[in-house]
Design a protein around this motif. Structure first.
Motif, mmCIF file in Angstrom:
data_model
loop_
_atom_site.group_PDB
_atom_site.id
_atom_site.type_symbol
_atom_site.label_atom_id
_atom_site.label_comp_id
_atom_site.label_asym_id
_atom_site.label_seq_id
_atom_site.Cartn_x
_atom_site.Cartn_y
_atom_site.Cartn_z
ATOM 1 N N MET A 1 0.858 -1.354 0.113
ATOM 2 C CA MET A 1 -0.027 0.088 0.195
ATOM 3 C C MET A 1 1.203 1.277 -0.004
ATOM 4 S SD MET A 1 -3.621 0.222 0.275
ATOM 5 C CE MET A 1 -4.510 -1.109 -0.324
ATOM 6 N N ILE A 6 -2.217 7.491 -1.055
ATOM 7 C CA ILE A 6 -3.573 7.497 -0.772
ATOM 8 C C ILE A 6 -3.847 8.878 0.037
ATOM 9 C CG2 ILE A 6 -5.069 6.413 1.120
ATOM 10 C CD1 ILE A 6 -3.989 3.697 0.323
ATOM 11 N N PHE A 10 -7.274 11.065 -1.106
ATOM 12 C CA PHE A 10 -8.267 11.259 -0.318
ATOM 13 C C PHE A 10 -8.888 12.664 -0.487
ATOM 14 C CE2 PHE A 10 -8.877 7.346 2.164
ATOM 15 C CZ PHE A 10 -10.340 7.509 2.372
ATOM 16 N N GLU A 193 -6.350 1.662 -5.777
ATOM 17 C CA GLU A 193 -6.186 2.252 -4.744
ATOM 18 C C GLU A 193 -7.322 3.295 -4.694
ATOM 19 O OE1 GLU A 193 -3.983 1.420 -6.845
ATOM 20 O OE2 GLU A 193 -2.061 1.628 -5.880
ATOM 21 N N ILE A 194 -7.707 3.846 -5.884
ATOM 22 C CA ILE A 194 -8.527 5.178 -5.775
ATOM 23 C C ILE A 194 -9.930 4.694 -5.561
ATOM 24 C CG2 ILE A 194 -9.412 6.702 -7.542
ATOM 25 C CD1 ILE A 194 -6.581 6.668 -8.882
ATOM 26 N N CYS A 197 -10.549 3.846 -1.876
ATOM 27 C CA CYS A 197 -10.722 5.019 -1.381
ATOM 28 C C CYS A 197 -12.200 5.510 -1.331
ATOM 29 C CB CYS A 197 -9.639 6.231 -1.725
ATOM 30 S SG CYS A 197 -7.937 5.728 -1.154
#
Lengths: 233, 257, 241
Positions: A1, A6, A10, A193-194, A197
């Motif tokens: 990660m 991240i 966010f 990841e996106i 989130c």
């Protein structure tokens, strides 16, 4: 990660939160009015009831996405629409998305309202009639409060489902949370990841709403909770 | 003679071609306690429900205090003026249902205060005081804030009686008030009704509790097939009825209980 | 009007065949996703009824997450996320550039997972609606758990679950329209293509709505018949969900 990535993604996604919330609030308000209108129509006459049934049947029987497309792309097919005074509004993806979400929510909410009204016991209504209440007082003091309490859990689910449904507005170019996520992915190719989130943001939002509705339900209907007093009936 | 509080004249009612009431007359004077008895299906509950027009008779006249409604044909739709009269008529009656019918979203006290406060428009402080007094009178001084769902059937029925009393009615109507109760809870409700009778309240009671009916009433009516078959003082109707069918009915009931 | 009919028909000018294929693809995606959801739902319901504490929590968490996230996002995650992973794996083997993955598979997986969470709730509710006496009656005969499940529990629970499962099937059909974002030519994609090339979007999106309405209506009817048949011999039909 990749924590740094991240931390950077966010805030970008959160910038879409106001639009997501606005879309949800507007469509719930509009949908609520449509639902009230539909139950009025239902009560008015046999024809009115069939019209309301048909409305609900159409909007619940087809995907929301196609309803959005029909309004956003479909209406433009007609020159009359393109030349009308409403065109500056109807060419806006924002307006079209809200319109479609509203119409859709109205169909589902009217069914919830109907269920709530049906659950009001005839006994409670008879007790109100026999005390000489006017129809309006009865509606205001007995029928609507009971129907609302009865419908609250289902309506809570409808609220969260509308919040999730606003993500479809991204398909007609709106930059709410999902729209921003999609755009970021096409730039960075870091889909997992996106999107995770974005999912986390929705999850928190939906959880908060569900908790609030639970609280309201407990607050309004404490009698549904068993307490110290034993029910012997 | 005391003035007449509730009067029914030639009440007729059918459900789907089945005649349930075939011309019933009834008059309750101030302070009367009238017991209405009869087998299931004799029309006694329908008759009682016709008084506040919960059932609208096909024909007949209902009058309560200064309110009077006359119906000439079935399927009658009330005019605006008539609806107002119906509300005035209902406002002078306290009705106690077999299944209590408390409003589940209100506490005991709120249930009792609802009509005085929101229908009769009396001042809140007065409503509250009176509601508390009524609940105390039916033995529920400790249950003001209880929810109906958390009360026993007997307690719920006593709240319902307090709710009826709080309307300051001219007459109280009881529709089988103990039929939905577990046997051990019947006594507490009957005691309350008996106490009200002793106060001299005007009451009409549909019931299956024969001993209670005989003791509490000053007049009894036996209904059979939608007609008044026997009517008179309770000693006569319960102990020495003229009609053979009434004799069999009360005899059977005595045998049972 | 005539022109519209020609365009929607099966002639050389018509898009009928494309729309029909799209409709069949919608049915295929929906059926696969629903079946996957039923499997997952059964597993989760079982986990929540009979599982150990951690297993129960796991099943519960799966439900909370799936019900809290937009369907579209889950489809994106599986399709684009799947592509991301596939590309990364291919890179290890020396392949350069993005790798395409099947929109059908990603869509089925995503919708199946979403539907599984709700189906688990439906099945769990149905299990709890079985009168305890019925199970005791089976247990008292010495029936084993493995006999009890297919002989007693499953038939009883399915009967109660049928209306709820019917609703889920309807949802799955409507959610399947979202798979069009992966480029899979199901009903919505088919009408979008037709709408673009004919420049008659209203006509074709309306036709698309008609396709979905036909599918949801007919399958709703079939579920109702199934419900009615399964209710035979029971005293009172239960309320519809």
């Amino acid at each position: 990660m990749d924590i740094a990535f991240i931390a950077q993604i966010f805030p970008k996604l959160l910038a879409g939160l106001p639009l997501t919330l606005l879309l949800a609030v507007l469509s719930l308000l509009g949908g609520g009015l449509i639902a009230l209108g539909l139950s009025g129509l239902r009560a008015s006459s046999w024809i009115g009831a069939r019209v309301a049934d048909f409305y609900v049947y159409i909007f619940r029987g087809t995907p929301l996405l196609i309803q959005i497309f029909l309004i956003y792309y479909g209406l433009a097919q007609f020159p009359a629409v393109r030349h009308s005074v409403l065109w500056p509004l109807l060419r806006e993806p924002y307006v079209c998305a809200v319109l479609a979400l509203m119409l859709n929510d109205g169909a589902y909410t009217s069914e919830i309202l109907r269920g709530g009204l049906r659950a009001v016991s005839t006994g409670a209504i008879e007790a109100a009639r026999v005390s000489g209440m006017t129809r309006l007082t009865m509606l205001r003091r007995i029928v609507l409060p009971l129907a609302f309490r009865q419908a609250l859990p289902a309506y809570g689910a409808e609220i969260t489902s509308m919040v999730k449904a606003t993500s479809l507005a991204s398909v007609v170019t709106l930059m709410e949370i999902t729209g921003i996520a999609r755009a970021e992915v096409s730039e960075t190719y870091r889909a997992i990841e996106i999107f995770l989130c974005a999912a986390a943001i929705y999850l928190v939002l939906v959880t908060v709403i569900a908790r609030a509705v639970d609280w309201l339900e407990q607050h309004l209907s404490p009698y549904r909770r068993p307490t110290g007093a034993r029910s012997l009936a | 003679m005391k003035p007449i509080t509730v009067r029914l004249t030639d009440i007729r009612k059918s459900f789907g071609g089945q005649e349930v009431l075939r011309g019933v007359d009834l008059a309750a004077r101030d302070g009367d306690v009238i017991a209405i008895i009869g087998a299931s299906g004799s029309g006694k509950s329908t008759l009682l429900r016709c008084i506040p027009l919960l059932e609208i008779p096909d024909q007949g006249e209902v009058s309560v205090g200064d309110a009077q409604i006359r119906i000439r044909d079935s399927g009658h739709r009330f005019s605006r003026a008539e609806r107002q009269t119906v509300r005035r008529l209902r406002g002078q009656l306290g009705f106690v249902f077999q299944s209590f019918n408390l409003w589940p979203h209100m506490t005991a006290l709120q249930n009792v205060m609802e009509v005085p406060l929101h229908v009769q428009g009396r001042p809140r402080a007065e409503c509250r005081e009176e509601a508390e007094a009524m609940l105390a009178k039916v033995g529920l001084a400790d249950k003001f804030d209880a929810w109906p769902a958390h009360l026993s059937g007997g307690q719920q029925q006593r709240v319902a009686i307090a709710r009826a009393l709080a309307m300051r009615p001219r007459a109280l109507l009881f529709d089988e008030p103990t039929s939905a109760l577990d046997p051990e809870l019947v006594g507490e409700v009957l005691r309350v009704i008996r106490a009200l009778a002793e106060e001299g309240r005007t009451m009409l009671i549909v019931t299956h509790e024969m001993t209670f009916a005989r003791e509490v009433s000053n007049q009894a009516i036996y209904l059979q097939d939608g007609r008044v078959e026997e009517q008179g003082p309770p000693e006569q109707v319960f102990l020495d009825p003229q009609s053979e069918r009434c004799r069999r009915f009360v005899g059977m009931s005595r045998g049972e209980g | 009007m005539d022109e519209s009919l020609t365009l929607l028909g099966f002639g050389p000018e018509g898009w009928g065949q494309v729309l029909l294929n799209g409709g069949l693809m919608t049915l295929a995606v929906s059926a696969c996703a629903f079946a996957l959801g039923l499997g997952l739902g059964t597993l989760c319901a079982w986990a929540r009824i009979a599982g150990s504490a951690p297993v129960q929590r796991l099943a519960q968490g799966y439900g909370v997450v799936m019900r809290g996230v937009p369907d579209l996002l889950v489809i994106y995650l599986f399709y684009f996320g799947g592509r991301q992973i596939a590309s990364a794996v291919a890179k290890q083997f020396g392949h350069v550039g993005p790798v395409e993955i099947s929109g059908f598979a990603a869509g089925c997986l995503a919708i199946g997972l979403l539907s599984g969470a709700t189906q688990a709730e439906v099945l769990r509710g149905a299990f709890h609606a079985i009168a305890p006496g019925t199970l005791e009656a089976a247990r008292v005969t010495g029936m084993r758990r493995w006999t009890m499940f297919p002989r007693i529990i499953a038939p009883l629970a399915l009967r109660t679950a049928l209306p709820g499962l019917g609703n889920q099937w309807q949802s799955v059909i409507k959610e399947s329209a979202l798979v069009s974002v992966t480029g899979l030519v199901e009903a919505l994609r088919a009408v979008t293509v037709a709408a673009n090339s004919t420049e008659l979007p209203f006509l074709f999106f309306l036709a698309g709505g008609g396709i979905y309405l036909a599918i949801t209506t007919i399958s709703g009817l079939l579920f109702r018949i199934a419900e009615w048949r399964s209710m035979r011999g029971q005293a009172a039909a239960t309320g519809r969900g």
